[in-house]
Design a protein around this motif. Structure first.
Motif, PDB file in Angstrom:
ATOM      1  N   UNK A 109      10.655  -9.023  -4.380  1.00  0.00           N
ATOM      2  CA  UNK A 109       9.663  -8.933  -3.304  1.00  0.00           C
ATOM      3  C   UNK A 109       9.696  -7.549  -2.673  1.00  0.00           C
ATOM      4  N   UNK A 110      10.893  -7.007  -2.473  1.00  0.00           N
ATOM      5  CA  UNK A 110      11.020  -5.666  -1.884  1.00  0.00           C
ATOM      6  C   UNK A 110      10.430  -4.605  -2.812  1.00  0.00           C
ATOM      7  N   UNK A 121       2.281  -2.731 -10.610  1.00  0.00           N
ATOM      8  CA  UNK A 121       2.010  -4.162 -10.759  1.00  0.00           C
ATOM      9  C   UNK A 121       0.613  -4.464 -10.242  1.00  0.00           C
ATOM     10  N   UNK A 122      -0.079  -5.348 -10.922  1.00  0.00           N
ATOM     11  CA  UNK A 122      -1.347  -5.824 -10.387  1.00  0.00           C
ATOM     12  C   UNK A 122      -1.337  -7.340 -10.366  1.00  0.00           C
ATOM     13  N   UNK A 123      -2.226  -7.941  -9.626  1.00  0.00           N
ATOM     14  CA  UNK A 123      -2.223  -9.394  -9.415  1.00  0.00           C
ATOM     15  C   UNK A 123      -2.423 -10.192 -10.694  1.00  0.00           C
ATOM     16  N   UNK A 124      -3.044  -9.575 -11.712  1.00  0.00           N
ATOM     17  CA  UNK A 124      -3.307 -10.300 -12.962  1.00  0.00           C
ATOM     18  C   UNK A 124      -2.026 -10.707 -13.664  1.00  0.00           C
ATOM     19  N   UNK A 131       2.368 -13.859  -3.686  1.00  0.00           N
ATOM     20  CA  UNK A 131       3.616 -13.303  -4.197  1.00  0.00           C
ATOM     21  C   UNK A 131       3.577 -12.970  -5.694  1.00  0.00           C
ATOM     22  N   UNK A 132       2.390 -12.905  -6.281  1.00  0.00           N
ATOM     23  CA  UNK A 132       2.270 -12.678  -7.723  1.00  0.00           C
ATOM     24  C   UNK A 132       2.982 -11.423  -8.205  1.00  0.00           C
ATOM     25  N   UNK A 133       2.852 -10.281  -7.549  1.00  0.00           N
ATOM     26  CA  UNK A 133       3.554  -9.095  -8.045  1.00  0.00           C
ATOM     27  C   UNK A 133       5.070  -9.303  -8.105  1.00  0.00           C
ATOM     28  N   UNK A 134       5.632  -9.925  -7.092  1.00  0.00           N
ATOM     29  CA  UNK A 134       7.073 -10.177  -7.094  1.00  0.00           C
ATOM     30  C   UNK A 134       7.454 -11.139  -8.224  1.00  0.00           C
ATOM     31  N   UNK A 135       6.609 -12.141  -8.455  1.00  0.00           N
ATOM     32  CA  UNK A 135       6.880 -13.081  -9.550  1.00  0.00           C
ATOM     33  C   UNK A 135       6.824 -12.382 -10.898  1.00  0.00           C
TER      34      UNK A 135
END
Length: 183
Positions: A109-110, A121-124, A131-135
């Motif tokens: 997340x950080x 990172x992008x949401x796709x 939290x998609x980028x962290x995932x």
């Protein structure tokens, strides 16, 4: 060798109707010797060592040149082995051992909020939720943490940490993430 090797069209190799057998045999031997010599030169040109299977190897090399497998379509992945390794080292750099509130998920997340990872990172990559980028980072971390590049990047980070050159490390990370496929 930079000279182009050429082979004569077999239909142009003719002998007259009145040629005797000795002449025909002599010409056939001459042509065979010329072709053999050129095949040897082709092997040398392709870096094929002399041996019992050299002409088979040459045939494969030439077949691959003439009939290459189609290239895969689509864009190159932005995830290289190197930037995956950098991600592993960066996540582990943030994790606090024996502190569940500062574990892998927290570190991802950080990083997802920081450059160069935030732009990378992008949401796709992780779905449509916030939290998609962290995932996505977490997924890549778990896929890559045991690979060779992860170990190399961990060691590189430890070296920079030991030498007190963390600014250089961060520059390397930024360069790896921002310059994906240098020529």
């Amino acid at each position: 060798m930079t000279d182009k090797i050429t082979f004569q069209d077999p239909t142009s190799r003719r002998v007259g109707l009145l040629a005797d057998n000795a002449y025909i045999e002599q010409k056939a031997s001459q042509w065979a010797a010329e072709d053999h010599e050129k095949l040897i030169l082709l092997c040398q040109q392709h870096g094929i060592k002399s041996g019992p299977h050299m002409f088979y190897t040459l045939a494969l090399e030439l077949a691959r040149e003439l009939h290459p497998e189609p290239k895969k379509r689509g864009r190159k992945s932005k995830w290289t082995e190197q930037n995956k390794g950098m991600l592993v080292a960066e996540i582990e750099r943030l994790v606090t051992p024996n502190d569940s509130s500062h574990g892998i998920e927290w570190a991802c997340t950080q990083l997802a909020k920081r450059e160069p990872w935030a732009s990378f990172i992008d949401a796709k990559e992780g779905g449509l939720s916030d939290p998609a980028p962290a995932k996505a980072l977490r997924k890549i971390y778990f896929e890559s943490r045991n690979h060779m590049w992860a170990a190399i990047c961990r060691d590189a980070f430890k070296f920079h940490e030991h030498e007190d050159t963390l600014a250089e490390w961060e520059s390397l990370v930024s360069d790896s993430v921002n310059n994906l496929h240098p020529n």
